[in-house]
Design an enzyme around this catalytic site. Structure first.
Site, PDB file in Angstrom:
ATOM      1  N   SER A   1       0.805  -1.227   0.000  1.00 25.42           N
ATOM      2  CA  SER A   1       0.000   0.000   0.000  1.00 25.42           C
ATOM      3  C   SER A   1       0.836   1.275   0.000  1.00 25.42           C
ATOM      4  O   SER A   1       0.283   2.363  -0.056  1.00 25.42           O
ATOM      5  CB  SER A   1      -0.961   0.001   1.193  1.00 25.42           C
TER       6      SER A   1
ATOM      7  N   SER B   1       5.309   2.962  -0.290  1.00 21.94           N
ATOM      8  CA  SER B   1       6.759   2.746  -0.250  1.00 21.94           C
ATOM      9  C   SER B   1       7.332   3.553   0.903  1.00 21.94           C
ATOM     10  O   SER B   1       6.862   4.652   1.186  1.00 21.94           O
ATOM     11  CB  SER B   1       7.414   3.198  -1.549  1.00 21.94           C
TER      12      SER B   1
ATOM     13  N   GLU C   1      10.389 -12.023   5.090  1.00 22.12           N
ATOM     14  CA  GLU C   1       9.756 -10.831   5.658  1.00 22.12           C
ATOM     15  C   GLU C   1       9.390 -11.073   7.134  1.00 22.12           C
ATOM     16  O   GLU C   1       9.658 -10.236   8.003  1.00 22.12           O
ATOM     17  CB  GLU C   1       8.493 -10.529   4.832  1.00 22.12           C
TER      18      GLU C   1
ATOM     19  N   SER D   1      -0.434  -9.199   2.759  1.00 22.62           N
ATOM     20  CA  SER D   1      -0.158 -10.486   3.405  1.00 22.62           C
ATOM     21  C   SER D   1      -0.017 -10.313   4.906  1.00 22.62           C
ATOM     22  O   SER D   1       0.134  -9.192   5.407  1.00 22.62           O
ATOM     23  CB  SER D   1       1.111 -11.127   2.819  1.00 22.62           C
ATOM     24  N   VAL D   2      -0.093 -11.434   5.612  1.00 24.95           N
ATOM     25  CA  VAL D   2       0.094 -11.411   7.065  1.00 24.95           C
ATOM     26  C   VAL D   2       1.121 -12.492   7.410  1.00 24.95           C
ATOM     27  O   VAL D   2       1.126 -13.567   6.807  1.00 24.95           O
ATOM     28  CB  VAL D   2      -1.243 -11.616   7.819  1.00 24.95           C
TER      29      VAL D   2
HETATM   30  O1  LIG Z   1       7.518   1.252   9.181  1.00 28.66           O
HETATM   31  C1  LIG Z   1       6.365   1.024   9.537  1.00 28.66           C
HETATM   32  N1  LIG Z   1       5.965   1.351  10.756  1.00 28.66           N
HETATM   33  C2  LIG Z   1       4.717   1.097  11.206  1.00 28.66           C
HETATM   34  N2  LIG Z   1       3.778   0.527  10.471  1.00 28.66           N
HETATM   35  C3  LIG Z   1       4.109   0.180   9.222  1.00 28.66           C
HETATM   36  C4  LIG Z   1       5.391   0.397   8.705  1.00 28.66           C
HETATM   37  N3  LIG Z   1       5.415  -0.059   7.462  1.00 28.66           N
HETATM   38  C5  LIG Z   1       4.192  -0.545   7.216  1.00 28.66           C
HETATM   39  N4  LIG Z   1       3.398  -0.399   8.268  1.00 28.66           N
HETATM   40  C6  LIG Z   1       2.006  -0.825   8.404  1.00 28.66           C
HETATM   41  O2  LIG Z   1       1.655  -1.721   7.381  1.00 28.66           O
HETATM   42  C7  LIG Z   1       0.483  -1.279   6.729  1.00 28.66           C
HETATM   43  C8  LIG Z   1       0.530  -1.488   5.256  1.00 28.66           C
HETATM   44  O3  LIG Z   1       1.086  -2.677   4.891  1.00 28.66           O
HETATM   45  P1  LIG Z   1       1.977  -2.774   3.575  1.00 28.66           P
HETATM   46  O4  LIG Z   1       1.650  -1.716   2.599  1.00 28.66           O
HETATM   47  O5  LIG Z   1       3.406  -2.841   4.014  1.00 28.66           O
HETATM   48  O6  LIG Z   1       1.470  -4.147   3.002  1.00 28.66           O
HETATM   49  P2  LIG Z   1       2.259  -5.517   2.794  1.00 28.66           P
HETATM   50  O7  LIG Z   1       3.155  -5.684   3.971  1.00 28.66           O
HETATM   51  O8  LIG Z   1       1.176  -6.557   2.774  1.00 28.66           O
HETATM   52  O9  LIG Z   1       2.981  -5.404   1.507  1.00 28.66           O
HETATM   53  C9  LIG Z   1       0.451   0.219   6.983  1.00 28.66           C
HETATM   54  O10 LIG Z   1      -0.836   0.709   6.967  1.00 28.66           O
HETATM   55  C10 LIG Z   1       1.046   0.306   8.350  1.00 28.66           C
HETATM   56  O11 LIG Z   1       0.094   0.028   9.335  1.00 28.66           O
HETATM   57 CA   LIG Z   2       4.537  -4.445   5.247  1.00 24.29          CA
END
Ligand SMILES: O=c1[nH]cnc2c1ncn2[C@@H]1O[C@H](COP(=O)(O)OP(=O)(O)O)[C@@H](O)[C@H]1O
Ligand SMILES: [Ca+2]
Length: 469
Positions: A77, A79, A192, A224-225
């Protein structure tokens, strides 16, 4: 006697100088010339001054032992970039006033599936600012990595590889930072998850302790989780073998002098934003019991549109739970292992490394929006049941009352608040098997000395990058 010898030596030294004066002159002329060139050349004199300034500003510690790392988190969501600086003991040291430089923007790389160049260029402002925070002379020694997660994973090999290639070219053309082989990749989910585990345990200073004193992590992204926790060597030996093409369940890691067996699994399509699509798919074009009363619209995810309409009788917590369980495929008949989470995935066997769970990303964000944790604090102690309690309110409200009932919720999220909270509860309790009453820590940042650092996987990657020779 002593004086006499000294005088004698003095005399012989001057004799020698006199005798070798021709040779000395020959040596000293080029030496004087070289010194003049070094002092007068603009480039050379600048670097001498800069190095001196850096040493002074660091209180005499010297820059030689400091190592920087620049890590891009190309999330589904958005960068983000993190710049860290480590001392020779691998402790974080402040850059300016904080322990890391952290910048973020939206959307992520996967928002430009057909335009790799534009996708890569979306990182330019982050790259420039990150690079500017690294001292000039350390830039060629500073590793830069770009790790893409669920967004590029879901795009498929060709489209994601084109984007990564454009990012590699951007780094080559625009940056002096060091790119190692494989610096720009799609991280696999287990990578990850294990970086996230390293990040949290590093910041809590539990690395190096027995596995049962480490904490487990859950990271709920958009796409993903991941769950990761350390298990015993005996449990690791009984781990089911992954099927062909699947990631293995256990990673062995050597950290701070101790070997860890890390259970880690990533579920693609079960990040919060992806799960909305899975839940809407269950009701296939008709009304959905998770959508807040009064809403009728479409939800867009991954280039597809899904009907998102409340049923005339409104949302229902119980019915939404049933749909969420269905979407999660919590079904024992799929489980060929002793115990599963969901979708037939082994649960890791539990144990001491899962006693304390640090639950990050969207879990913290939604809890803060729903108003049961303080968004200004780095961590919050809650129970999975708190998500259900908040859900019961969100599922009974009308869309029009949303803003007054939940003033912190972003407008775009309001129609999905019942869905999101029910999904989060179902994921923790039915998916990961936590008790509704278990104490868990929602985490945004972790305190490290006087500062707080983002609870995100890039720090784990940075530690690996600066530890490798
Ligand atoms: O550096 C960070 N600090 C805190 N929360 C983060 C950080 N990076 C991502 N997030 C959290 O992860 C959510 C989005 O997930 P992301 O876009 O990384 O999806 P993904 O991990 O599934 O690719 C954000 O809304 C936020 O809550
Ligand atoms: Ca992430």
């Amino acid at each position: 006697m002593t004086a006499k010898r000294a005088i004698g030596r003095h005399e012989s030294l001057s004799d020698k100088i006199h005798r070798h004066r021709g040779v000395l002159l020959l040596i000293s002329i080029p030496a004087v010339l070289i010194t003049l060139v070094v002092v007068l050349m603009p480039g050379a004199s600048t670097s001498v001054v800069e190095e001196y300034a850096l040493r002074n500003s660091e209180g005499g510690g010297g820059s030689d032992s400091r190592k920087y790392a620049v890590i891009f988190d190309a999330g589904s969501s958005g960068s983000r970039v993190h710049v860290y600086c480590f001392d020779r003991n691998l402790d974080l040291v402040p850059l300016e006033n904080e322990l890391e430089l952290f910048l973020q923007l939206k959307p992520g790389l996967s928002a430009y599936p057909n335009d790799p160049r534009q996708s890569a260029n979306s990182l330019v402002s982050l790259l420039d600012k990150a690079e500017a925070s690294v001292p000039h002379e350390l830039r060629p020694k500073t590793p830069v990595r770009v790790g893409a997660t669920a967004g590029l994973r879901a795009l498929g090999h060709e489209a994601s590889e084109n984007i990564l290639q454009a990012v590699r070219e951007l780094l080559k053309d625009r940056s002096r930072l060091k790119t190692e082989a494989n610096a720009v990749t799609v991280l696999d989910g287990t990578q990850e998850g294990s970086y996230q585990w390293v990040t949290i345990n590093y910041l809590l200073k539990t690395l190096g302790k027995p596995y049962s004193e480490t904490v487990g992590v859950v990271d709920l992204g958009g796409g993903s989780v991941q769950m990761a926790y350390a298990i015993s060597e005996e449990d690791a030996a009984t781990a089911p073998k992954p099927l062909q093409g699947e990631d293995s369940y256990v990673r062995e890691m050597y950290l701070k002098g101790r070997k860890y067996f890390l259970y880690v699994h990533s579920y693609l399509h079960y990040g919060l934003l992806a799960a909305r699509a899975e839940i809407l798919k269950v009701s296939e074009g008709s009304n959905n019991p998770c959508i807040v009363t009064g809403y009728d619209g479409t939800y867009k995810y991954g280039g597809k549109a899904f009907k998102a309409a409340a049923s005339p009788s409104g949302a229902s917590l119980d019915e939404c739970r049933r749909v969420a369980l269905n979407a999660l495929k919590v079904n024992d008949s799929l489980c060929t292992h002793m115990k599963c989470t969901f979708g037939g995935v082994w649960n890791g066997g539990g144990g001491g490394g899962q006693k304390n769970m640090f639950v990050a990303s969207f879990f913290f964000d939604r809890a803060a929006e729903a108003g049961f944790v303080d968004p200004t604090q780095p961590v919050a102690t809650v129970h999975p049941a708190d998500f259900e309690k908040a859900a019961s309110q969100a599922c009974t409200m009308k869309l029009g009352d949303g803003k007054t009932k939940f003033p912190l919720v972003e407008e775009d999220n309001l129609p999905y608040l019942c869905l999101d909270l029910v999904y989060q509860y179902t994921l923790l309790v039915d998916g990961f098997g936590l008790k509704p009453s278990q104490t868990i820590t929602l985490v945004k940042k972790v305190k490290y000395g006087e500062h707080a650092v983002e609870a995100a996987w890039p720090l784990g990657s940075a530690i690996e990058a600066v530890s490798s020779p």
